[in-house]
Design an enzyme around this catalytic site. Structure first.
Site, PDB file in Angstrom:
ATOM      1  N   SER A 173      74.089  26.893  57.479  1.00  0.00           N
ATOM      2  CA  SER A 173      75.285  26.150  57.098  1.00  0.00           C
ATOM      3  C   SER A 173      76.604  26.871  57.333  1.00  0.00           C
ATOM      4  CB  SER A 173      75.203  25.736  55.622  1.00  0.00           C
ATOM      5  OG  SER A 173      74.213  24.756  55.434  1.00  0.00           O
ATOM      6  N   SER A 191      76.051  22.571  56.471  1.00  0.00           N
ATOM      7  CA  SER A 191      76.778  21.824  55.462  1.00  0.00           C
ATOM      8  C   SER A 191      78.237  22.237  55.353  1.00  0.00           C
ATOM      9  CB  SER A 191      76.104  22.012  54.097  1.00  0.00           C
ATOM     10  OG  SER A 191      76.169  23.361  53.670  1.00  0.00           O
ATOM     11  N   LYS A 206      84.565  27.136  50.429  1.00  0.00           N
ATOM     12  CA  LYS A 206      83.643  26.006  50.331  1.00  0.00           C
ATOM     13  C   LYS A 206      83.488  25.578  48.880  1.00  0.00           C
ATOM     14  CE  LYS A 206      78.949  24.799  51.970  1.00  0.00           C
ATOM     15  NZ  LYS A 206      77.745  25.362  52.625  1.00  0.00           N
TER      16      LYS A 206
END
Length: 494
Positions: A187, A163, A88
C-alpha cells in the site's frame, strides 16, 4: 483527461531536502513553504481528492515555531524541520479526525497521537492534513474509501493506487513534498509506482505501529514516501524508533539510510549483486511495463551491478497464503468495531437487542470490501477449517521467507516490477475482486517475510505513457541497501 502533475517552478516543485536547506538558511520561511502547499491543495484537491482533512491552522502554527527558531539562531529539531508532510488517515491524531476512510469511524477524535505522529511533531514537521485511502487500508485503487475518490495526477480517469493513493497523489501533484503511509501488502509501494513517486516499506518492527489502526498486525508497517530517494531517507530517519508501546517494535538501530542515499547518488554500483526473480517474468505483464523494467535492469548493470536470476519457487503460492493470513487478522482486529465498544452505532432506538445493534452497526459502518475480507477471514479461522487454511498459509509463509533467505545468499538486493501493469481506469476492476487482488502479486512477498522494499520511478510505459515503478528488496534491517541502489539508479536517470 486532465493532468495535475508536479509544478515545474515555485516552492511546491522543490524536493524536501532543497526546501529544508532554504528554510534553515533563512532564504524562505517554513510558513511560506507550508502556505504554498496549502494553496496547492486548495487549487487541485477538488479534482484529485487526495485529502480527507486539511489542518491549515495547525500546520502554520508549527511552521511559525520553526521560523522563530531559525530567526533566533537556535538548533533545529531535525534535518526536515519546517518541511510539511501529508499523513495517511490511518494514524491517530489529537488535532484532526481519524476515520480510516470508513463510516465506522466518521468524526472520531483520538485522545492520543500515534508514535509516528509524535516523532513528526518532535522533528518540527508541519502536518498538512490526513490523506484518503481504501477503507481500513483494504484495497488497491482507493475506490473503497467511504468518502471520496482519489484520482491519479497523471490521468484523472485512472487510479492512483491503493490503499495509500491519497498520499501518493498528494506527492505527485505537488500538494506535499513528504508523505506517510502504511504497507500491508504493497500500500506504499504500489501507489508510488502508479504515480511516479518514491515509497518505502521499512523492515517490519522498525517503525512503530502504535496508534496506527490495525488491519493485519503481522503484515502492517508504516513507512515514508516522497518524490526523491534522499527525501524518503530523511523522512525514514525521522519516523523510525523503538517503541515500548508496540509489542512488535524491535530495539535495533536504524541502518544509515541517509548516508546510503547520499553515497548512492555518486552512481557507482560496482561489486553489487542484484537478483531478478524468475517467477516475476510472467506472460500477463503489460508489455510497456516489462520493457521499462528490462531497461531498468540494463541501467543497473551499466552502473556496475551484476544481475543474477534468482529462483523463488514459493512465490507462485503467495496470493493464496497472503489473503488467508490477511483476512484472518482483519477478522480478529475489526471485531472490536461493533457499535457497542467502538465505532458507528446503528439501531440505537431502544427497540433492538445488543446482538441486533452490533449487526446493524457493522452492516452500516463497513463497506463491501471490508465485509468481504471479514467474512473470508472468519471462515478461515472457523472450527474445522483453521488447519486446512490458516495453518497451511502460515507454512507457505515460512517457505516464502526461506526463498528470500536463499536468494540473499547469492545477491545483495532483489529488483522487480512493482505492478504487472500501469494505473488502470477507475471502475475497471471494482466488480472483480480477484483481478484487484492479483494486481498486488509482486508486492505481497515482502510483507509475508517482513523485509524492506522500495518503489522508485523507472520511467513511463511506452504503450500507455504512464509511470512504471521499479521495486528493490533487501534483507531484514538492511534498509540502507535500498537507498544506496535506489539513489544510484535515480541519479543515472536524472
Amino acid at each position: 483527461m486532465t493532468e495535475y502533475t508536479t509544478p515545474t517552478s515555485g516552492l511546491t516543485s522543490l524536493s524536501a531536502a532543497e526546501l529544508a536547506e532554504k528554510i534553515h538558511s533563512g532564504e524562505v520561511t517554513s510558513r511560506e513553504v507550508t502556505q504554498a502547499h496549502l494553496d496547492r491543495i486548495a487549487e487541485t484537491d477538488e479534482v484529485l481528492g487526495a485529502f480527507l482533512h486539511v489542518g491549515a491552522e495547525e500546520a502554520l502554527a508549527v511552521a511559525d515555531e520553526i521560523d522563530a527558531k531559525v530567526a533566533a539562531g537556535e538548533e533545529l529539531p531535525s534535518a526536515l524541520a519546517g518541511v510539511p508532510v501529508a499523513v495517511k488517515d490511518l494514524f491517530v491524531t489529537t488535532d484532526a479526525p481519524t476515520t480510516a476512510a470508513s463510516k465506522m469511524l466518521e468524526g472520531y477524535m483520538s485522545p492520543y497521537d500515534a508514535t509516528v505522529v509524535q516523532n513528526l511533531r518532535a522533528a518540527g514537521v508541519p502536518i498538512l492534513g490526513k490523506t484518503n485511502l481504501d477503507e481500513f487500508a483494504m484495497g488497491s485503487s482507493n475506490e473503497n474509501s467511504a468518502y471520496k475518490l482519489t484520482r491519479n495526477p497523471h490521468d484523472t480517469e485512472r487510479t492512483p493506487g491503493g490503499s495509500g493513493g491519497g498520499t501518493a497523489a498528494a506527492l505527485a501533484s505537488g500538494q506535499a513534498p513528504l508523505g506517510i503511509g502504511t504497507d500491508t501488502g504493497g500500500s506504499i509501494r504500489q501507489p508510488a509506482a502508479l504515480t511516479g513517486t518514491v515509497g518505502v516499506k521499512p523492515t517490519y518492527g522498525t517503525v512503530s505501529r502504535y496508534g496506527m489502526i490495525a488491519a493485519a498486525s503481522s503484515l502492517d508497517q508504516g513507512g515514508p514516501s516522497a518524490r526523491t530517494v534522499l527525501d524518503t531517507a530523511l523522512l525514514h530517519e525521522v519516523i523510525a524508533s523503538h517503541d515500548a508501546f508496540d509489542a512488535t517494535s524491535v530495539d535495533t538501530p536504524l541502518a544509515p539510510v541517509v548516508a546510503a542515499a547520499r553515497e548512492g547518488a555518486a552512481g557507482d554500483l560496482k561489486g553489487t549483486k542484484i537478483g531478478v526473480v524468475k517467477q516475476f517474468n510472467r506472460p500477463g505483464n503489460q508489455p510497456g511495463v516489462q520493457a521499462a523494467i528490462t531497461k531498468a535492469y540494463d541501467e543497473l548493470a551499466n552502473l556496475g551491478a551484476e544481475i543474477i536470476e534468482v529462483d523463488c519457487p514459493h512465490f507462485d503460492d503467495v496470493m493464496g497464503a497472503y489473503y488467508i493470513i490477511q483476512t484472518s487478522e482483519v477478522s480478529s482486529n475489526l471485531s472490536r468495531f461493533d457499535g457497542m465498544r467502538y465505532g458507528h452505532r446503528g439501531g440505537d432506538d431502544g427497540q433492538h437487542s445488543a446482538n441486533e445493534v452490533m449487526a446493524i452497526s457493522r452492516a452500516e459502518g463497513f463497506g463491501d470490501e471490508v465485509k468481504r475480507r471479514i467474512m473470508l477471514g472468519t471462515y478461515a479461522l472457523s472450527v474445522g477449517y483453521y488447519d486446512a487454511y490458516y495453518l497451511q498459509a502460515q507454512r507457505v509463509r515460512a517457505l516464502i521467507a526461506q526463498d528470500f533467505t536463499k536468494a540473499f545468499e547469492q545477491v545483495d538486493v532483489i529488483a522487480a516490477p512493482v505492478t504487472p501493469t500501469t494505473a488502470f481506469k477507475l471502475g475497471e476492476k471494482v466488480d472483480d475482486p480477484l483481478a484487484m487482488y492479483n494486481f498486488d502479486l509482486f508486492t505481497l512477498p515482502l510483507n509475508l517475510a517482513g523485509l524492506p522494499g522500495m518503489s522508485l520511478p523507472a520511467g513511463f510505459a511506452e504503450d500507455t505513457n504512464l509511470p512504471v515503478g521499479l521495486q528493490l528488496m533487501a534483507p531484514a534491517f538492511k534498509d540502507d541497501r535500498l537507498y544506496r541502489v535506489g539513489a544510484a539508479f535515480e541519479a543515472a536517470r536524472a
